[in-house]
Design a protein around this motif. Sequence first.
Motif, mmCIF file in Angstrom:
data_model
loop_
_atom_site.group_PDB
_atom_site.id
_atom_site.type_symbol
_atom_site.label_atom_id
_atom_site.label_comp_id
_atom_site.label_asym_id
_atom_site.label_seq_id
_atom_site.Cartn_x
_atom_site.Cartn_y
_atom_site.Cartn_z
ATOM 1 N N MET A 5 41.339 -36.194 11.851
ATOM 2 C CA MET A 5 39.821 -35.960 12.445
ATOM 3 C C MET A 5 40.501 -35.056 13.447
ATOM 4 O O MET A 5 40.855 -35.141 14.415
ATOM 5 C CB MET A 5 39.752 -37.748 12.648
ATOM 6 N N ALA A 6 38.965 -34.417 13.566
ATOM 7 C CA ALA A 6 38.852 -33.614 15.229
ATOM 8 C C ALA A 6 37.658 -32.958 15.569
ATOM 9 O O ALA A 6 36.865 -32.903 14.568
ATOM 10 C CB ALA A 6 40.045 -32.923 13.831
ATOM 11 N N LEU A 7 36.925 -33.149 16.451
ATOM 12 C CA LEU A 7 36.397 -32.436 17.816
ATOM 13 C C LEU A 7 36.892 -30.929 17.070
ATOM 14 O O LEU A 7 37.675 -30.178 16.565
ATOM 15 C CB LEU A 7 36.447 -32.349 18.867
ATOM 16 N N ARG A 8 35.012 -30.443 16.782
ATOM 17 C CA ARG A 8 34.848 -29.695 16.223
ATOM 18 C C ARG A 8 34.605 -28.204 16.853
ATOM 19 O O ARG A 8 33.308 -28.983 17.650
ATOM 20 C CB ARG A 8 34.743 -28.822 15.082
ATOM 21 N N PRO A 9 34.492 -26.719 17.319
ATOM 22 C CA PRO A 9 32.934 -26.048 18.041
ATOM 23 C C PRO A 9 32.000 -26.256 17.243
ATOM 24 O O PRO A 9 32.040 -26.156 16.647
ATOM 25 C CB PRO A 9 33.617 -24.974 18.000
ATOM 26 N N ILE A 10 30.697 -26.692 18.207
ATOM 27 C CA ILE A 10 29.374 -26.465 17.549
ATOM 28 C C ILE A 10 28.865 -24.968 17.598
ATOM 29 O O ILE A 10 29.149 -24.785 18.875
ATOM 30 C CB ILE A 10 28.825 -27.278 18.043
ATOM 31 N N ILE A 11 28.314 -24.714 17.119
ATOM 32 C CA ILE A 11 27.652 -23.056 17.006
ATOM 33 C C ILE A 11 26.705 -23.829 17.711
ATOM 34 O O ILE A 11 25.350 -23.876 17.167
ATOM 35 C CB ILE A 11 27.066 -23.105 15.228
ATOM 36 N N ARG A 12 26.082 -22.755 18.404
ATOM 37 C CA ARG A 12 24.656 -23.039 19.211
ATOM 38 C C ARG A 12 24.332 -21.763 19.209
ATOM 39 O O ARG A 12 23.881 -20.420 18.478
ATOM 40 C CB ARG A 12 25.428 -22.452 21.030
ATOM 41 N N PHE A 13 22.818 -22.319 19.367
ATOM 42 C CA PHE A 13 21.430 -21.154 18.669
ATOM 43 C C PHE A 13 21.619 -20.463 19.618
ATOM 44 O O PHE A 13 21.903 -20.195 21.213
ATOM 45 C CB PHE A 13 20.224 -22.047 18.948
ATOM 46 N N PRO A 14 21.078 -18.967 19.130
ATOM 47 C CA PRO A 14 20.898 -18.478 18.203
ATOM 48 C C PRO A 14 21.815 -17.906 17.506
ATOM 49 O O PRO A 14 21.466 -17.047 16.402
ATOM 50 C CB PRO A 14 19.975 -17.282 18.257
#
Length: 161
Positions: free
Chosen positions: A1-10
Amino acid sequence: MALRPIIRFPNPTLSMSTEMVTQFDSSLHSLVDDLTDTMRAAPGIGITAPHIGVLQRVTVIELDRQTGPRTFVNPQIVWCSVETARHSEGSVSMPGISEEVERPSSIRVRYQTISGEALEEEARGLMAVCLQHEIDQLDGIFWIRRLSRLKRERAVNGLKS
């Protein structure tokens, strides 16, 4: 289990269609665990694999922490009601921005569980909204494409502020 970076718009990944999941193994379980942790930390009530840069057809939705997260693998909408409803929507990839979106008020979705079992169920209310929103994302349709041009511009400009 790990936090992953979230891809940001756009980021263009958010406009890409996903691949069907064919392997129901430990890597899928790890992906679902990471999605759940990342969604909760965002915070959000739904997330898809593309939000963390993985182009697989997987979404996790958690409307109630006590009930826990639900995983939908390879989901597809097989029926929509004629009746519609408006609901405020946003995205973990566009934090702080929300707008009302009109969608069918009830849907039927076919999907697989994390172990590969094929299921079909009807959803109403917030679950119907979330499923439609996340399945759109899996199809490469970022939620603001469901807005009028004026509302879409307002959302994008709000992100820049």
